[in-house]
Design a protein around this motif. Structure first.
Motif, PDB file in Angstrom:
ATOM      1  N   GLY A  10      59.250   7.310  62.614  1.00 44.67           N
ATOM      2  CA  GLY A  10      58.825   6.133  61.858  1.00 44.67           C
ATOM      3  C   GLY A  10      57.659   5.394  62.496  1.00 44.67           C
ATOM      4  O   GLY A  10      57.220   4.367  61.991  1.00 44.67           O
ATOM      5  N   CYS A  11      57.138   5.917  63.599  1.00 38.57           N
ATOM      6  CA  CYS A  11      56.025   5.263  64.292  1.00 38.57           C
ATOM      7  C   CYS A  11      54.682   5.773  63.778  1.00 38.57           C
ATOM      8  O   CYS A  11      54.483   6.977  63.590  1.00 38.57           O
ATOM      9  N   LYS A  43      54.445   1.091  66.432  1.00 37.05           N
ATOM     10  CA  LYS A  43      53.832   0.451  65.264  1.00 37.05           C
ATOM     11  C   LYS A  43      54.404   1.164  64.040  1.00 37.05           C
ATOM     12  O   LYS A  43      54.276   2.382  63.912  1.00 37.05           O
ATOM     13  N   GLU A  44      55.036   0.411  63.169  1.00 39.60           N
ATOM     14  CA  GLU A  44      55.679   1.009  61.990  1.00 39.60           C
ATOM     15  C   GLU A  44      54.661   1.678  61.076  1.00 39.60           C
ATOM     16  O   GLU A  44      53.578   1.140  60.842  1.00 39.60           O
ATOM     17  N   LYS A  45      55.033   2.846  60.540  1.00 38.70           N
ATOM     18  CA  LYS A  45      54.146   3.575  59.629  1.00 38.70           C
ATOM     19  C   LYS A  45      53.883   2.801  58.351  1.00 38.70           C
ATOM     20  O   LYS A  45      52.830   2.904  57.774  1.00 38.70           O
ATOM     21  N   ASN A  89      63.922   7.055  62.846  1.00 40.37           N
ATOM     22  CA  ASN A  89      63.192   6.299  61.825  1.00 40.37           C
ATOM     23  C   ASN A  89      63.165   4.805  62.139  1.00 40.37           C
ATOM     24  O   ASN A  89      63.330   3.975  61.233  1.00 40.37           O
ATOM     25  N   CYS A  91      62.323   0.974  62.709  1.00 35.04           N
ATOM     26  CA  CYS A  91      61.461   0.059  61.947  1.00 35.04           C
ATOM     27  C   CYS A  91      60.808  -0.982  62.841  1.00 35.04           C
ATOM     28  O   CYS A  91      59.934  -1.719  62.412  1.00 35.04           O
ATOM     29  N   ASN A  92      61.255  -1.072  64.089  1.00 39.81           N
ATOM     30  CA  ASN A  92      60.640  -1.978  65.063  1.00 39.81           C
ATOM     31  C   ASN A  92      60.881  -1.431  66.460  1.00 39.81           C
ATOM     32  O   ASN A  92      61.696  -0.532  66.650  1.00 39.81           O
ATOM     33  N   CYS A  93      60.172  -1.976  67.425  1.00 38.50           N
ATOM     34  CA  CYS A  93      60.237  -1.419  68.782  1.00 38.50           C
ATOM     35  C   CYS A  93      61.629  -1.530  69.395  1.00 38.50           C
ATOM     36  O   CYS A  93      62.012  -0.692  70.197  1.00 38.50           O
TER      37      CYS A  93
END
Length: 104
Positions: A10-11, A43-45, A89, A91-93
């Motif tokens: 997801g990055c 960094k989220e896609k 997947n 969504c944040n670090c």
């Protein structure tokens, strides 16, 4: 440089389980276990409107590390020959972690 395998699909920087970024930062200043670390460079896609146009995926990445309790940390640089960043997947670090963290 450290060989890096990244399962955080997801990055934004992930390309075929390799990191497109030249350097990353592993956070976890007071960490004593893997789950207390994270990849601060995540960094989220996003929704598909942002795509990574850089095609320089590589296994060797410069890893700065704030997890000072890790046996591989030397002056805030990772000295491990190989590490893994986990998080699927995410969504944040905070949903990522250094799977190679080994407490001193």
């Amino acid at each position: 440089m450290t060989n890096l395998d990244c399962s955080v699909t997801g990055c934004f920087y992930n390309e075929d389980k390799c990191c497109m970024k030249e350097n990353i930062l592993v956070d976890g200043k007071d960490a004593t276990e893997n789950s207390e670390t994270c990849c601060s460079s995540f960094k989220e896609k996003g929704c598909g409107c942002n795509t990574n146009t850089v095609k320089n995926s590589k296994k060797e990445v410069d890893v700065s590390c704030e997890a000072t309790n890790c046996m591989f940390n030397d002056a805030c640089k990772c000295q491990a020959e190989h590490i893994g960043i986990a998080g699927g997947n995410a969504c944040n670090c905070k949903e990522t972690e250094c799977a190679s963290f080994d407490c001193k």
